[in-house]
Design an enzyme around this catalytic site. Structure first.
Site, PDB file in Angstrom:
ATOM      1  CG  ASP A  14      -2.133   0.812   1.093  1.00  0.00           C
ATOM      2  OD1 ASP A  14      -2.404   1.225  -0.163  1.00  0.00           O
ATOM      3  OD2 ASP A  14      -2.762   1.309   2.030  1.00  0.00           O
ATOM      4  N   GLY A  15       0.245   2.451  -0.530  1.00  0.00           N
ATOM      5  CA  GLY A  15       0.983   3.713  -0.253  1.00  0.00           C
ATOM      6  C   GLY A  15       1.756   4.099  -1.753  1.00  0.00           C
ATOM      7  CG  ASN A  16       2.048   1.470  -5.059  1.00  0.00           C
ATOM      8  OD1 ASN A  16       2.916   1.329  -4.073  1.00  0.00           O
ATOM      9  ND2 ASN A  16       1.380   0.617  -5.745  1.00  0.00           N
ATOM     10  N   GLY A  17       0.067   5.552  -4.294  1.00  0.00           N
ATOM     11  CA  GLY A  17      -0.180   6.711  -4.734  1.00  0.00           C
ATOM     12  C   GLY A  17       0.072   7.906  -3.816  1.00  0.00           C
ATOM     13  NE  ARG A  27      -4.145   6.734  -7.196  1.00  0.00           N
ATOM     14  CZ  ARG A  27      -3.966   6.391  -5.809  1.00  0.00           C
ATOM     15  NH1 ARG A  27      -3.908   7.294  -5.013  1.00  0.00           N
ATOM     16  NH2 ARG A  27      -4.244   5.036  -5.437  1.00  0.00           N
ATOM     17  CG  HIS A  31       0.095   1.847  -9.216  1.00  0.00           C
ATOM     18  ND1 HIS A  31       0.016   1.723  -7.892  1.00  0.00           N
ATOM     19  CD2 HIS A  31      -1.050   2.696  -9.770  1.00  0.00           C
ATOM     20  CE1 HIS A  31      -1.458   1.989  -7.480  1.00  0.00           C
ATOM     21  NE2 HIS A  31      -1.877   2.635  -8.496  1.00  0.00           N
ATOM     22  CB  SER A  59      -8.789  -5.244  -3.474  1.00  0.00           C
ATOM     23  OG  SER A  59      -9.230  -4.113  -3.585  1.00  0.00           O
ATOM     24  CD  GLU A  61     -13.470  -4.739  -1.794  1.00  0.00           C
ATOM     25  OE1 GLU A  61     -12.126  -5.155  -1.986  1.00  0.00           O
ATOM     26  OE2 GLU A  61     -14.346  -5.479  -1.397  1.00  0.00           O
ATOM     27  CG  LEU A 125       9.039 -17.560  -3.970  1.00  0.00           C
ATOM     28  CD1 LEU A 125       8.874 -17.658  -2.253  1.00  0.00           C
ATOM     29  CD2 LEU A 125       9.581 -16.212  -4.333  1.00  0.00           C
ATOM     30  NE  ARG A 182      -2.783  -1.539   4.515  1.00  0.00           N
ATOM     31  CZ  ARG A 182      -4.102  -1.500   4.058  1.00  0.00           C
ATOM     32  NH1 ARG A 182      -5.146  -2.357   4.654  1.00  0.00           N
ATOM     33  NH2 ARG A 182      -4.553  -0.599   3.263  1.00  0.00           N
TER      34      ARG A 182
END
Ligand code: IPE
Ligand code: IPE
Ligand code: MG
Length: 234
Positions: A14-17, A27, A31, A59, A61, A125, A182
């Site tokens: 999270d936090g790319n934007g 934004r 990414h 996601s 959403e 992996l 996170r």
């Protein structure tokens, strides 16, 4: 490095934007920069012996975002898979996906299928991308499949156990995450792996995802190694 290495690490990237916004960039630049953090984490997993890496990449959403951003993210996914395919084959990395990938553009679905097939024999992996993923939707799909089987008479009420439910989730056959990371400081799950995170250790860092370095990943592993996991016992 501690001897206690988590088998499965999941990350809410999270936090790319906000990273891009701080720099006066669109934004999508955030990414793009975030792809480099993925490379660093994959390498750190290979070096430390983490066997499963699950990344929350998109996601259910996130479809609410502007079409320009969504399209750019899909293109980024396609490019990432094109660029990483050979390296994944070579390095022993096996690609998996979770989420309703039937909702992705067909070119992304084809590319995912191609790279999953190309890496199917790899075991070093397990690299799991959560795409059009929602923990609740995953549970809904599992319940529907059990209701169908109950109606068909192949599953009875007494058969319904946590193990059976887990076997109907997208993550069937994978161990639950030991460690959830996170980035960007948010203290929430955002509909990620609701069933699987029951006893996962959580590490939150304030750093935005594009700023997440190898040392940050190693620091999360150190944090994990110092935790006392009790699973409800003493
Ligand atoms: C995470 O970064 C990447 C995706 C959700 C695809 P964000 O795009 O959510 O960045 P912020 O949270 O707005 O800064
Ligand atoms: C979670 O981040 C989803 C991904 C990292 C793909 P979001 O930015 O979408 O979550 P919220 O809106 O902060 O809860
Ligand atoms: Mg976000």
């Amino acid at each position: 490095m501690s001897a206690v290495v988590p088998k499965h690490v999941a990350i809410i990237m999270d936090g790319n934007g906000r990273w891009a916004q701080e720099r006066g960039l669109p934004r999508i630049a955030g990414h793009e920069a975030g792809s480099k953090s993925i490379e660093r984490c994959v390498q750190a997993c290979l070096d430390t012996g983490v066997q499963y890496l699950t990344l929350y990449a998109f996601s259910s959403e996130n479809w609410k975002r502007p079409a320009l951003e969504v399209n750019a993210l899909m293109l980024l996914l396609e490019n990432f898979l094109n660029q990483k395919r050979d390296e994944m084959v070579r390095e022993g990395i096996r690609l998996h996906h979770i989420g309703r990938i039937q909702e992705l553009p067909s070119v992304c679905q084809r590319k995912l299928r191609e790279v999953m097939d190309a890496t199917a024999a790899n075991t070093k992996l397990h690299f799991v991308l959560a795409l059009s993923y929602s923990g609740r939707a995953e549970i809904v799909d599992a319940v529907k499949s059990l209701v169908r089987d109950t109606a068909a008479g192949t599953v009875s009420e007494a058969d319904i156990t946590p193990e059976l439910i887990a076997s109907r989730l997208n993550t069937a056959g994978m161990p639950d995450p030991d460690l959830l990371i996170r980035t960007s400081g948010e203290m929430r799950i955002s509909n990620f792996l609701l069933w699987q995170l029951s006893y996962t250790e959580i590490h939150v860092t304030k750093k935005f995802w594009p700023d997440f370095q190898r040392e940050d990943f190693l620091a999360a592993l150190e944090d994990y190694a110092g935790r006392s996991r009790r699973f409800g016992g003493v």
